[in-house]
Design a protein around this motif. Structure first.
Motif, PDB file in Angstrom:
ATOM      1  N   MET A   1      15.739  55.305   6.709  1.00  0.00           N
ATOM      2  CA  MET A   1      14.240  55.863   6.242  1.00  0.00           C
ATOM      3  C   MET A   1      14.530  56.260   4.869  1.00  0.00           C
ATOM      4  N   ASP A   2      13.524  55.895   3.988  1.00  0.00           N
ATOM      5  CA  ASP A   2      13.532  56.089   2.591  1.00  0.00           C
ATOM      6  C   ASP A   2      13.918  57.570   2.171  1.00  0.00           C
ATOM      7  N   LYS A   3      14.587  57.946   1.143  1.00  0.00           N
ATOM      8  CA  LYS A   3      15.144  59.482   0.981  1.00  0.00           C
ATOM      9  C   LYS A   3      13.804  60.325   0.715  1.00  0.00           C
ATOM     10  N   ALA A   4      12.911  59.417   0.128  1.00  0.00           N
ATOM     11  CA  ALA A   4      11.348  60.359  -0.144  1.00  0.00           C
ATOM     12  C   ALA A   4      10.684  60.632   1.367  1.00  0.00           C
ATOM     13  N   PHE A   5      11.188  60.260   2.264  1.00  0.00           N
ATOM     14  CA  PHE A   5      10.521  60.918   3.567  1.00  0.00           C
ATOM     15  C   PHE A   5      11.553  61.659   4.487  1.00  0.00           C
ATOM     16  N   HIS A   6      12.594  61.988   3.905  1.00  0.00           N
ATOM     17  CA  HIS A   6      13.552  63.044   4.548  1.00  0.00           C
ATOM     18  C   HIS A   6      13.089  64.189   4.498  1.00  0.00           C
ATOM     19  N   LYS A   7      13.702  64.929   5.655  1.00  0.00           N
ATOM     20  CA  LYS A   7      13.411  66.468   5.766  1.00  0.00           C
ATOM     21  C   LYS A   7      11.831  66.615   6.133  1.00  0.00           C
ATOM     22  N   LYS A   8      11.271  65.637   6.598  1.00  0.00           N
ATOM     23  CA  LYS A   8       9.688  65.856   6.859  1.00  0.00           C
ATOM     24  C   LYS A   8       9.494  65.874   8.318  1.00  0.00           C
ATOM     25  N   GLY A   9      10.681  65.573   9.313  1.00  0.00           N
ATOM     26  CA  GLY A   9      10.576  65.168  10.563  1.00  0.00           C
ATOM     27  C   GLY A   9      10.237  64.010  11.311  1.00  0.00           C
ATOM     28  N   LEU A  10      10.022  63.046  10.290  1.00  0.00           N
ATOM     29  CA  LEU A  10       9.491  61.902  10.674  1.00  0.00           C
ATOM     30  C   LEU A  10      10.630  61.065  11.662  1.00  0.00           C
ATOM     31  N   GLY A  11      11.744  61.265  10.944  1.00  0.00           N
ATOM     32  CA  GLY A  11      13.072  60.642  11.860  1.00  0.00           C
ATOM     33  C   GLY A  11      13.093  61.158  13.091  1.00  0.00           C
ATOM     34  N   GLN A  12      12.942  62.423  13.422  1.00  0.00           N
ATOM     35  CA  GLN A  12      13.079  63.292  14.452  1.00  0.00           C
ATOM     36  C   GLN A  12      11.854  62.659  15.453  1.00  0.00           C
ATOM     37  N   GLU A  13      10.621  62.464  15.006  1.00  0.00           N
ATOM     38  CA  GLU A  13       9.549  62.116  15.807  1.00  0.00           C
ATOM     39  C   GLU A  13       9.732  60.572  16.171  1.00  0.00           C
ATOM     40  N   VAL A  14      10.399  59.755  15.402  1.00  0.00           N
ATOM     41  CA  VAL A  14      10.447  58.305  15.702  1.00  0.00           C
ATOM     42  C   VAL A  14      11.548  58.178  17.092  1.00  0.00           C
ATOM     43  N   VAL A  15      12.599  59.028  16.654  1.00  0.00           N
ATOM     44  CA  VAL A  15      13.967  59.013  17.513  1.00  0.00           C
ATOM     45  C   VAL A  15      13.452  59.698  19.112  1.00  0.00           C
ATOM     46  N   THR A  16      12.700  60.568  18.930  1.00  0.00           N
ATOM     47  CA  THR A  16      11.986  61.109  20.129  1.00  0.00           C
ATOM     48  C   THR A  16      11.363  60.202  21.021  1.00  0.00           C
ATOM     49  N   GLU A  17      10.428  59.773  20.241  1.00  0.00           N
ATOM     50  CA  GLU A  17       9.525  58.534  21.027  1.00  0.00           C
ATOM     51  C   GLU A  17      10.154  57.367  21.426  1.00  0.00           C
ATOM     52  N   LEU A  18      11.190  56.961  20.603  1.00  0.00           N
ATOM     53  CA  LEU A  18      12.262  55.691  21.134  1.00  0.00           C
ATOM     54  C   LEU A  18      13.106  56.301  22.354  1.00  0.00           C
ATOM     55  N   LEU A  19      13.543  57.610  22.352  1.00  0.00           N
ATOM     56  CA  LEU A  19      14.387  58.149  23.611  1.00  0.00           C
ATOM     57  C   LEU A  19      13.390  57.962  24.657  1.00  0.00           C
ATOM     58  N   SER A  20      12.225  58.511  24.462  1.00  0.00           N
ATOM     59  CA  SER A  20      11.297  58.456  25.680  1.00  0.00           C
ATOM     60  C   SER A  20      10.958  57.035  26.082  1.00  0.00           C
ATOM     61  N   ILE A  21      10.828  56.152  25.305  1.00  0.00           N
ATOM     62  CA  ILE A  21      10.568  54.670  25.845  1.00  0.00           C
ATOM     63  C   ILE A  21      12.035  54.228  26.571  1.00  0.00           C
ATOM     64  N   VAL A  22      13.165  54.606  26.059  1.00  0.00           N
ATOM     65  CA  VAL A  22      14.427  53.947  26.416  1.00  0.00           C
ATOM     66  C   VAL A  22      14.586  54.603  28.275  1.00  0.00           C
ATOM     67  N   GLU A  23      14.235  55.879  28.098  1.00  0.00           N
ATOM     68  CA  GLU A  23      14.331  56.674  29.454  1.00  0.00           C
ATOM     69  C   GLU A  23      13.300  55.911  30.514  1.00  0.00           C
ATOM     70  N   GLN A  24      12.126  55.614  29.987  1.00  0.00           N
ATOM     71  CA  GLN A  24      11.023  55.121  31.001  1.00  0.00           C
ATOM     72  C   GLN A  24      11.457  53.499  31.324  1.00  0.00           C
ATOM     73  N   ALA A  25      12.286  53.126  30.600  1.00  0.00           N
ATOM     74  CA  ALA A  25      12.746  51.544  30.642  1.00  0.00           C
ATOM     75  C   ALA A  25      13.994  51.817  31.953  1.00  0.00           C
ATOM     76  N   GLY A  26      14.201  52.827  32.291  1.00  0.00           N
ATOM     77  CA  GLY A  26      15.407  53.054  33.212  1.00  0.00           C
ATOM     78  C   GLY A  26      16.808  53.068  32.838  1.00  0.00           C
ATOM     79  N   LEU A  27      17.188  53.158  31.601  1.00  0.00           N
ATOM     80  CA  LEU A  27      18.431  53.427  31.240  1.00  0.00           C
ATOM     81  C   LEU A  27      18.867  54.956  31.222  1.00  0.00           C
ATOM     82  N   HIS A  28      20.298  55.013  31.501  1.00  0.00           N
ATOM     83  CA  HIS A  28      20.595  56.148  31.711  1.00  0.00           C
ATOM     84  C   HIS A  28      21.313  56.957  30.478  1.00  0.00           C
ATOM     85  N   GLU A  29      21.756  56.267  29.505  1.00  0.00           N
ATOM     86  CA  GLU A  29      22.149  57.080  28.314  1.00  0.00           C
ATOM     87  C   GLU A  29      22.043  56.222  27.117  1.00  0.00           C
ATOM     88  N   VAL A  30      21.977  56.896  25.865  1.00  0.00           N
ATOM     89  CA  VAL A  30      21.855  56.429  24.481  1.00  0.00           C
ATOM     90  C   VAL A  30      23.091  56.867  23.862  1.00  0.00           C
TER      91      VAL A  30
END
Length: 77
Positions: A1-30
């Motif tokens: 992610m570009d440094k201009a967008f750091h410290k705004k919670g965007l990366g955390q939001e993206v990863v949280t959504e990705l973790l949700s998708i991975v869990e729904q797909a039936g995977l057991h760990e990341v």
């Protein structure tokens, strides 16, 4: 992610959504491999839930020219 967008919670939001998708797909760990010298990345990944250490790889001695990575894991339901 570009440094201009750091410290705004965007990366955390993206990863949280990705973790949700991975869990729904039936995977057991990341896993993420993070440099032990990258404190910001270590804080980020542990904050989003990858807070179990499954291994440490790389140089055995600390030094300016030495490197090591820590493999972090989040176990999903």
């Amino acid at each position: 992610m570009d440094k201009a967008f750091h410290k705004k919670g965007l990366g955390q939001e993206v990863v949280t959504e990705l973790l949700s998708i991975v869990e729904q797909a039936g995977l057991h760990e990341v896993r993420a491999n993070v440099s032990m010298k990258n404190w910001a990345a270590l804080r980020f990944w542990t904050k989003v839930g990858l807070n179990s250490i499954s291994g440490i790889y790389g140089d055995k001695e600390h030094g300016i020219e030495n490197f090591a990575d820590m493999e972090l894991v989040k176990y999903l339901k």
